[in-house]
Design an enzyme around this catalytic site. Structure first.
Site, PDB file in Angstrom:
ATOM      1  N   ASN A 209       0.842  -1.187   0.000  1.00 54.11           N
ATOM      2  CA  ASN A 209       0.000   0.000   0.000  1.00 54.11           C
ATOM      3  C   ASN A 209       0.883   1.244   0.000  1.00 54.11           C
ATOM      4  OD1 ASN A 209       0.548   0.777   2.880  1.00 54.11           O
ATOM      5  ND2 ASN A 209      -0.447  -1.200   3.248  1.00 54.11           N
ATOM      6  N   PRO A 304      -3.842 -11.818  10.370  1.00 55.00           N
ATOM      7  CA  PRO A 304      -4.321 -11.563  11.738  1.00 55.00           C
ATOM      8  C   PRO A 304      -4.634 -10.084  11.938  1.00 55.00           C
ATOM      9  CG  PRO A 304      -2.289 -12.854  11.748  1.00 55.00           C
ATOM     10  CD  PRO A 304      -2.476 -12.371  10.349  1.00 55.00           C
ATOM     11  N   ASP A 305      -5.632  -9.798  12.747  1.00 58.45           N
ATOM     12  CA  ASP A 305      -5.980  -8.416  13.089  1.00 58.45           C
ATOM     13  C   ASP A 305      -5.193  -8.048  14.346  1.00 58.45           C
ATOM     14  OD1 ASP A 305      -7.148  -6.014  13.966  1.00 58.45           O
ATOM     15  OD2 ASP A 305      -9.058  -6.534  13.031  1.00 58.45           O
ATOM     16  N   ILE A 306      -4.030  -7.429  14.147  1.00 56.44           N
ATOM     17  CA  ILE A 306      -3.124  -7.132  15.265  1.00 56.44           C
ATOM     18  C   ILE A 306      -3.790  -6.222  16.284  1.00 56.44           C
ATOM     19  CG2 ILE A 306      -0.900  -6.121  15.900  1.00 56.44           C
ATOM     20  CD1 ILE A 306       0.076  -6.830  13.066  1.00 56.44           C
ATOM     21  N   LEU A 307      -4.439  -5.180  15.797  1.00 59.68           N
ATOM     22  CA  LEU A 307      -5.051  -4.190  16.688  1.00 59.68           C
ATOM     23  C   LEU A 307      -6.138  -4.823  17.557  1.00 59.68           C
ATOM     24  CD1 LEU A 307      -5.326  -1.249  17.581  1.00 59.68           C
ATOM     25  CD2 LEU A 307      -6.833  -0.867  15.619  1.00 59.68           C
ATOM     26  N   PHE A 322      -5.638   3.518  14.294  1.00 60.36           N
ATOM     27  CA  PHE A 322      -5.742   4.513  13.231  1.00 60.36           C
ATOM     28  C   PHE A 322      -6.697   3.970  12.175  1.00 60.36           C
ATOM     29  CE2 PHE A 322      -2.593   7.019  15.086  1.00 60.36           C
ATOM     30  CZ  PHE A 322      -2.346   8.151  14.320  1.00 60.36           C
ATOM     31  N   LYS A 336     -15.332   1.098  13.938  1.00 63.02           N
ATOM     32  CA  LYS A 336     -14.088   0.365  14.199  1.00 63.02           C
ATOM     33  C   LYS A 336     -13.702   0.464  15.671  1.00 63.02           C
ATOM     34  CE  LYS A 336      -9.341   0.011  12.398  1.00 63.02           C
ATOM     35  NZ  LYS A 336      -8.377   0.575  11.401  1.00 63.02           N
ATOM     36  N   LYS A 340     -13.714  -3.181  17.764  1.00 61.14           N
ATOM     37  CA  LYS A 340     -12.431  -3.716  18.227  1.00 61.14           C
ATOM     38  C   LYS A 340     -12.162  -3.431  19.702  1.00 61.14           C
ATOM     39  CE  LYS A 340     -10.352  -3.722  13.657  1.00 61.14           C
ATOM     40  NZ  LYS A 340      -9.101  -3.662  12.876  1.00 61.14           N
TER      41      LYS A 340
END
Length: 404
Positions: A209, A304-307, A322, A336, A340
């Protein structure tokens, strides 16, 4: 004034940047500090000790076996005298010897014997700074609590360009001022992610990105300036490490996940600015994919969703996410935040290229039951405002960010 009356022990090792240390002595004294200078024997080949004696008003120490000096202030007394030991320049050789715990000259002996903070201002050729051995030594020293101030990037005495320049004297004095100022995150451990991740397609291609890492690096620098001990887990970016920040380099989302999970238990604050790839190629090709078919299909699997994983921990740090959005900014960011279970989220509009690889940005910062706007400004100033806001929100939540 933060440096008024402070005892600064200035170590000078054998690099061409030693000539800048003469100006550094003057600037430290102008800031109110009391300065003593210790040189390695080879440093005296670059600048005469008499120069530093004239500037500081005190004899320069070069050897641990100076009988005259030992009669008044031996090397242990000198180590105890210091409120801070600053080595500028710190050569690759000096850093290697310190990493090995060697005490083969007066300067390295003092660095081992002192109980004061030790700061190093690296100065060397760009290739020496980039060498794996130097990087390992730097990481080792930071892990032991040594503060690295720089290096900067730019032209070097050898005629090459790159990272390895010693910070300018004014920058070093400013960094020391910050060290003697109790910031809102003083003593706290902060873990930050920054930059993009690269998910390999084959040995030469990747899915990535447009993140430059600028915002994350600015946040890391601001947290360090606020007194925190900062670990920065960074994807591939073309940015020098912020002064005093431990940097862990990763490439893929899985590597970033592993690096964060290895360190998050020690963190009191986690700030996720990284643009982590949501998906990776299921089976990257082992060899370069040749251009044959008109259509190339890639099968992607979720990363994986680290946050979310950090926020869900039973001992979760104060967790800040962020959100880069291209429309309906607040609604998406609020969703979000809630999904989360975050303590705070900073959202920015990246439509039409805004936010990415730019010097300025603006943020909508939200938390459960509230929020505020941080208007468009340079990312360095925006980062300082965000870090100050994090400290205030921690205090409001009963998670005192002051010194432990």
């Amino acid at each position: 004034m933060p440096l008024t009356g402070k005892h600064i022990l200035l170590g000078v090792s054998a690099g061409i940047a030693a000539y800048k240390s003469c100006d550094l002595v003057r600037r430290l004294m102008d800031a109110g500090a009391r300065v003593r200078v210790v040189m390695t024997p080879r440093a005296a080949e670059f600048v005469a000790p008499l120069t530093f004696q004239a500037l500081s008003g005190h004899p320069v120490r070069l050897s641990a076996f100076d009988a005259g000096a030992e009669a008044g202030m031996d090397h242990i007394e000198l180590a105890r005298w210091a409120d801070c030991v600053l080595v500028a320049p710190a050569t690759a050789d000096l850093m290697a010897r310190l990493a090995q715990g060697m005490a083969d000259d007066l300067l390295t002996t003092l660095c081992l014997a002192t109980e004061a903070p030790v700061c190093l201002a690296p100065a060397m050729n760009r290739a020496m700074w980039a060498h794996a051995a130097t990087r390992a030594n730097a990481q080792c020293l930071v892990g032991r609590g040594v503060h690295l101030l720089g290096p900067a990037s730019g032209g070097q005495a050898c005629g090459e360009e790159g990272a390895g320049r010693m910070l300018e004297p004014g920058e070093l004095v400013a960094a020391l001022r910050e060290r003697f100022t109790d910031g809102p995150l003083a003593g706290r451990r902060v873990l930050i992610t920054a930059g993009p991740t690269r998910e390999p397609v084959d040995p030469v291609r990747f899915v990535g990105n447009r993140s430059s890492g600028r915002m994350g690096y600015a946040v890391a620098a601001a947290a360090a300036a606020a007194g925190a001990r900062v670990c920065l887990v960074s994807g591939p970016v073309a940015l020098p490490s912020p002064p005093g920040v431990e940097r862990v380099a990763v490439e893929t989302a899985l590597e970033m996940h592993a690096a964060v999970m290895e360190r998050v238990a020690q963190a009191e604050v986690f700030i996720s600015t990284a643009a982590v790839a949501d998906y990776r190629v299921a089976e990257p090709a082992l060899e370069k994919i040749k251009k044959r078919a008109d259509i190339l299909e890639l099968r992607l699997v979720r990363n994986p969703d680290i946050l979310a994983e950090v926020a869900a921990r039973p001992d979760a740090p104060f967790t800040v996410g962020f959100a880069a959005e291209t429309g309906d900014l607040e609604r998406h960011a609020r969703a979000k935040l809630e999904a989360k279970g975050l303590d705070m989220i900073a959202a920015n509009d990246v439509s039409a290229g805004r936010g990415f690889d730019a010097e300025e940005n603006a943020l909508e910062v939200l938390w459960p039951g509230g929020g505020t706007s941080l208007g468009r400004q340079p990312k360095t100033a925006l980062a300082r405002a965000l870090v100050a806001l994090v400290a205030r929100r921690m205090e409001a939540a009963g998670r005192n960010p002051g010194p432990a």
